[in-house]
Design a protein around this motif. Sequence first.
Motif: not given
Length: 635
Positions: A40-42, A243-253, A334-337
């Motif tokens: 997701s974008k988030r 361990i699953r790349g951005i799929k797992s780190s995206g949830k951790v963040v 996104d850059s401004f955000v």
Amino acid sequence: MREYSWNSFKDLIFRNPAVVDQDPHVDDGDENTERGNWASKREYILSTIGYAVGLGNIWRFPYLAYKNGGGAFLIPYFVMLVVTGIPLFFLESAFGQFCSQGPINVWRAVPLLQGVGIAMLMVTLIVSIYYNVIIAYSLYYMFASFQSPLPWSSCFSWADSNCSDTPTVYCNVSGVVVSNWTLENRTCPSSDMITIPMHSPSEQYWDRVALQRSSGLDETGPVVWHLALCLLLSTMFTAAALIRGIKSSGKVVYFTATFPYVVIVILLIRGLTLEGARDGIEFYIGSQSNLTKLTEAQVWKDAATQTFYSLSIGWGGVMTLASYNNFHNNMFRDSFVVTLTNAGTSVFAGFAIFSILGHMAHIYKMPVGEVVKEGFGLAFIAYPDALSKLPISPLWSTLFFFMLLTVGLDSQFAGIEVITTCLQDAFPKLFRSKHGLLTITTCSILYLLGLPCVTRAGIYWVTLIDQFVASWVLLILVLLEIAGVCYIYGGNRFIKDIEMMLGNKSFVFWLWWRVCWFFLSPCIIVAILVWSLMTFTPPSYGAVKFPDWGVALGWSMAVFILLWIPIIAVYKLMRAEGSPWKRLKSLCSPSEEWHPYLDIHRGERYSAEHCRHRMTPKHTPEVNVNVITSSYSGQ
């Protein structure tokens, strides 16, 4: 060309069959079924904010603001954000998103400068080693905070005779030191006060217990095992999250990128209720602001440097994270955000820091300026000391160091992702289906390389790497990046690439970005680079000077990183065909592999037919058109 069935034709359109083994962690809904996309974008925004908002926002910006005129410092800081920070962040985001590649393969746009991408990878690799160590420091202090009272709250059994719970001063009367005054009952004017060289409990705890610091870089000493174990735990956290790349780190963040703001708010509310908090905030950004500081060039240099480094420009992480976006993602917004959130975090964190430092100064009956430190001194000496004076101090200390842990982990996630993405893009058949194994191997290697940084001389190694690798080397890389994109590849061509993602924009819209990319940003970077080299001083840690061989090693690390640029350029020139001029010209032109990753996004500009006209015989005398067509079709 081969005969394709209907299923093969669908694969050709919606997948790039140049890569046989797709990442098993790619989801069915991903636009790019080879590399995958953010869920997701988030997740992208939170990951990028977590990457940009690092330890420097907490332990360096508040000190710089105090040092450079308080609130007046915000003027040059935000000016530099507008003319260098946002434009360069936008450039790197667009560069990575357009071709969906990491910092090495993006230089298919200018093959001659592919060494810049390798140099960025080397910087990230080396910095990730010591950044992991700083996370280990935070872990150790967080565990130590579970004790009551806090172990650095007083001079306990581990302290030596130079430890003092209360600073002691001499009073200078008519130029003669006449007596010893305790701070509780002194009548000595501040202008006549001289602090004697005693060490606070928090300072001795940092040196004698946490680091077990040796006398210098020459005395390595054994591994400090409690730090080695914390380093191992930090490495395990990082590997598990990736361990699953951005799929797992995206949830951790969702947690690691937002929790620091919760802690900052809690610490700020607690700080504002303390005596002396007002004095601390006045020193930080209030009535003590000094507008005359704006006439000093050093203030503007500090503002530009802080803006540049706090956004992590030139490390390769911005391009890497953007490369997993959908092709038509609005990276401009996104850059401004991200950049404005990063700047706001720096300012906001300063209030939480200085409100509690003001209380500490109030207790010690000292000016705020005498308790303010930066870097390690702020995070592991001054602020822990201030927290130890609060009621329920273990709670506040645990929250603070847990915040440092999450802030550090976010930046470390992106650093490891840069390394693994570059390897997967370079060797897709070998690594793309083994993302978990690659992540574990990378983290394990970084752990072993980090062990020298947790010896008794470890803090000297951390300081050495920080001052030689994460400094002016990045300025050179970003300067070459701007030159490559805007002057060699072509700023107007790059703008057309961006418009393929965002849609057409007016000339007026691009005018400001052209001014920044072509003139303002490179001029400011050149000025900072020249200034940094002219004012270079050999690194030191406090009063400890580094030996000549240590300084030479630091220069060797910088040279090792930058040498990749000419080595790769010469290698490519030797392998090219034709006269020297034709070789140089062909390597300054985009390769046939430079295009949007998916066929569906290439349009007329990057179609195979267009490629036939672009790759004319004057560039490559004996080009096989079938080979080009095959390359663009994914055969």
